[in-house]
Design a protein around this motif. Structure first.
Motif, short mmCIF file in Angstrom:
data_model
loop_
_atom_site.label_atom_id
_atom_site.label_comp_id
_atom_site.label_asym_id
_atom_site.label_seq_id
_atom_site.Cartn_x
_atom_site.Cartn_y
_atom_site.Cartn_z
N VAL A 185 0.83 -1.19 0.00
CA VAL A 185 0.00 0.00 0.00
C VAL A 185 0.87 1.24 0.00
CG1 VAL A 185 -1.80 1.25 1.21
CG2 VAL A 185 -1.74 -1.24 1.29
N LYS A 186 0.55 2.20 -0.79
CA LYS A 186 1.28 3.47 -0.81
C LYS A 186 0.31 4.59 -0.50
CE LYS A 186 4.18 6.44 -3.63
NZ LYS A 186 4.83 6.65 -4.93
N GLN A 187 0.59 5.32 0.58
CA GLN A 187 -0.28 6.43 0.97
C GLN A 187 0.14 7.67 0.19
OE1 GLN A 187 0.65 5.98 5.20
NE2 GLN A 187 -1.54 5.88 5.55
N GLU A 188 -0.80 8.27 -0.47
CA GLU A 188 -0.52 9.46 -1.29
C GLU A 188 -1.28 10.65 -0.74
OE1 GLU A 188 -1.56 8.52 -5.25
OE2 GLU A 188 0.07 7.08 -5.51
N GLU A 189 -0.60 11.73 -0.59
CA GLU A 189 -1.23 12.98 -0.15
C GLU A 189 -1.89 13.63 -1.34
OE1 GLU A 189 -2.23 15.62 2.83
OE2 GLU A 189 -1.06 13.78 3.01
N SER A 190 -3.18 13.88 -1.26
CA SER A 190 -3.89 14.49 -2.38
C SER A 190 -3.36 15.90 -2.64
CB SER A 190 -5.38 14.56 -2.08
OG SER A 190 -6.05 15.33 -3.05
N THR A 191 -3.21 16.21 -3.92
CA THR A 191 -2.77 17.56 -4.30
C THR A 191 -3.94 18.53 -4.37
OG1 THR A 191 -2.99 17.00 -6.64
CG2 THR A 191 -0.82 16.66 -5.61
N ASN A 192 -5.15 18.00 -4.15
CA ASN A 192 -6.33 18.86 -4.26
C ASN A 192 -7.12 18.88 -2.95
OD1 ASN A 192 -6.00 19.48 -7.09
ND2 ASN A 192 -6.59 17.36 -7.48
N GLU A 193 -6.40 18.98 -1.82
CA GLU A 193 -7.07 18.91 -0.53
C GLU A 193 -8.07 20.06 -0.34
OE1 GLU A 193 -7.30 16.83 1.87
OE2 GLU A 193 -5.79 15.35 1.35
N ASP A 194 -7.69 21.25 -0.73
CA ASP A 194 -8.58 22.40 -0.54
C ASP A 194 -9.86 22.22 -1.36
OD1 ASP A 194 -6.76 23.53 1.14
OD2 ASP A 194 -5.88 24.83 -0.39
N THR A 195 -9.71 21.74 -2.61
CA THR A 195 -10.88 21.49 -3.45
C THR A 195 -11.75 20.40 -2.85
OG1 THR A 195 -9.61 22.10 -5.40
CG2 THR A 195 -11.64 20.87 -5.76
N MET A 196 -11.09 19.36 -2.33
CA MET A 196 -11.84 18.26 -1.72
C MET A 196 -12.64 18.75 -0.52
SD MET A 196 -12.68 15.05 -1.42
CE MET A 196 -11.53 14.02 -2.32
#
Length: 435
Positions: A185-196
């Protein structure tokens, strides 16, 4: 100058809701990685302050001396440094060990026993922190085969602790900074957190059960109501969870990201965990009590007002066929009349007292179609009639079929689950009324 600085710190602590009895509250063990601060689980931290309003601690890394804000559940109870070191040793075997859930609905139990009380239900791909292994009851597949695995004490992303069997977990390890080093499993930080976050806060959220009800065509008017759901408060100013038998609300003061996919609604007991853009878990925490609620968005073509009105119309149509008949008559069970306005009169029903109809019941009352019937019963029966007699608060339920006459069959309360009649009673009273 030193005295002024001390008074200033006390004033700031009072204004922000932080409390501290001395220069620190003690030492704790971090239970969940803080990759953005390069601090991993198992680290011992110094606890400086506690906020009962924001439900966070201010802790200090013993290595970098950096001060960090963490949720209350994310560290152990502050204690002496010696006790904190001992606690860290208890967690050492599973330090940096996490688990991804393989199946939807996996229960977290109060004790390491497969029949113990459920304290939380996990969803597929949800991440839990593994704390330590325990001795528990064997999980059996069939009569003689044991399921491979161990009972593990786990910590959910919302702060619930309990026991899970490892068979349904994919375990992985994090390294420095929180990256995965030993798992698939690879945890990825979303680049669109504010939009989310903006999308989550502006969406309309409904109880998860609505999806199944619409899919199955089994609309339960007791649990599907337009008012039920989760209001983030961004428009109304009130954060609200409103579901059957539960209502929680607080003033909306904004939202903040705690970590990827997890948001706190500022100065409230609410926390949002995002599973995907259309599915969230809302945690509500008060004292030692934590409740979790699942909510979903629905397609634009799903108009719940129309869905509910359609189901009401269907039930009203069925019951109208009954009050179009002047009376139903049985030699043994009396005369029954269903009136407009969903009232009824029933005379000479003495043979049904007290086995079916309670003693003291008057010969009139209210009748409704409160419960659905399982698909296995549809076709054989038109539905379920619920009678409430004047002089009694007890419901009396009957499966019924309207044809040349009216067939009715008594139902035990044990046959009804989640407002659906699942089966016939083992020894029902079966009646026939002629028109």
């Amino acid at each position: 100058m030193k005295r002024f600085r001390s008074l200033f710190i006390v004033l700031i602590a009072a204004l922000t809701g932080f409390s501290s009895c001395s220069r620190s509250l003690g030492y704790s063990v971090l239970l969940w990685d803080l990759p953005e601060k390069n601090i991993q689980d198992g680290a011992i931290v110094k606890v400086l302050l506690k906020s009962n309003i924001s439900r966070v601690y201010i802790v200090q890394s013993l290595e970098t001396k950096e001060k960090v804000e963490v949720p209350l559940w994310q560290i152990t109870e502050p204690s002496s440094k010696r006790k904190a070191v001992k606690k860290a040793q208890e967690y050492a075997e599973y330090q940096h060990q996490y688990g991804r859930i393989k199946v939807d609905g996996l229960p977290v139990r109060k004790e390491p026993v497969n029949t113990a009380k459920q304290v939380y239900r996990l969803h597929q791909d949800e991440i839990v922190k593994l704390l330590y292994k325990g001795e528990g009851q064997d999980v059996m597949v069939g009569r003689n085969q044991k399921l491979e695995g161990d009972w593990l004490c786990v910590l959910t992303e919302g702060g619930t602790q309990g026991w899970c069997f490892s068979y349904n977990l994919t375990m992985f390890t994090t390294g420095e900074g929180g990256e995965v080093t030993g798992g698939e499993v690879k945890q990825e930080e979303s680049t669109n957190e504010d939009t989310m976050m903006e999308q989550i806060l502006n969406a309309k959220w409904y109880p998860e059960s609505y999806i199944k009800q619409v899919k199955d065509g089994m609309i339960d008017l007791e649990t599907m109501k337009v008012s039920y759901g989760f209001d983030t408060g961004i428009t109304s100013g009130k954060v609200t969870v409103n579901v059957p038998d539960k209502f929680h609300t607080a003033k909306y003061n904004g939202a903040e990201k705690l970590r990827s996919g997890v948001y706190a609604l500022t100065d409230t007991p609410f926390q949002i965990i995002v599973r995907n853009p259309n599915f969230i878990v809302v945690n509500y925490t008060r004292g030692d009590t934590q409740e979790a609620y699942n909510f979903v968005t629905m397609p634009e073509d799903q108009n719940f007002i129309k869905i509910i009105e359609k189901e009401r119309g269907r039930r009203a149509g069925l019951i109208s066929k009954l009050y179009n008949v002047a009376s139903f008559n049985s030699e043994n069970y009396g005369s029954l009349v269903i009136n407009k306005g969903q009232t009824f009169t029933w005379t000479n029903f003495g043979l049904l007292v007290p086995s079916v109809i309670p003693e003291g019941a008057a010969g009139r009352g209210k009748v409704s179609m409160k419960y659905l019937i399982d698909k296995s019963l549809q076709g054989r029966y038109d539905g379920c009639l619920t009678f409430v007699f004047d002089g009694s608060k007890k419901e009396v339920n009957f499966l019924y079929k309207l044809g040349d006459g009216l067939n009715m069959e008594s139902i035990d309360a044990l046959c009804i689950t989640d407002n659906i009649v699942k089966s016939r009673s083992t020894s029902p009273t079966v009646m026939y009324f002629s028109k």
